[in-house]
Enzyme design. Sequence first.
Site, PDB file in Angstrom:
ATOM      1  N   ASP A   8       0.873  -1.166   0.000  1.00  0.00           N
ATOM      2  CA  ASP A   8       0.000   0.000   0.000  1.00  0.00           C
ATOM      3  C   ASP A   8       0.912   1.218   0.000  1.00  0.00           C
ATOM      4  O   ASP A   8       1.628   1.459   0.971  1.00  0.00           O
ATOM      5  CB  ASP A   8      -0.892  -0.017   1.236  1.00  0.00           C
ATOM      6  CG  ASP A   8      -1.758   1.224   1.348  1.00  0.00           C
ATOM      7  OD1 ASP A   8      -1.911   1.951   0.355  1.00  0.00           O
ATOM      8  OD2 ASP A   8      -2.277   1.465   2.443  1.00  0.00           O
ATOM      9  N   ASP A  10       0.178   4.684  -0.445  1.00  0.00           N
ATOM     10  CA  ASP A  10      -0.328   5.899   0.191  1.00  0.00           C
ATOM     11  C   ASP A  10      -0.367   5.765   1.713  1.00  0.00           C
ATOM     12  O   ASP A  10      -1.207   5.073   2.269  1.00  0.00           O
ATOM     13  CB  ASP A  10      -1.719   6.202  -0.363  1.00  0.00           C
ATOM     14  CG  ASP A  10      -2.334   7.464   0.188  1.00  0.00           C
ATOM     15  OD1 ASP A  10      -1.604   8.296   0.735  1.00  0.00           O
ATOM     16  OD2 ASP A  10      -3.555   7.613   0.062  1.00  0.00           O
TER      17      ASP A  10
END
Length: 97
Positions: A8, A10
């Site tokens: 992930d 972000d």
Amino acid sequence: MYKACIFDLDGTLTDTLESLTYSVNETLMKLGLPQITSEQCKNFVGNGARYLIARALEASGDTGLSLIEKAMETYGQVFKKYCTYRVAPYEGIVELL
């Protein structure tokens, strides 16, 4: 044997708080509302853009969320333009990868 890893990006590998705060505040400004702080934004992230915008609107005085649809439309346009604004990997991430 693993052939791939999925990360992930972000908020996990990259620090995006400044980008999110900037985009939220640009949205609020376009709606004629007061800005939020970076600390407020940090507390509002993690449950999707609609949650972020709803909490920002409430913090800026729109407690009834009367501007939520306009804010989401505006935020979508603003974030598209500024999603990489001052985004950088967290310390040590480049070496880790």
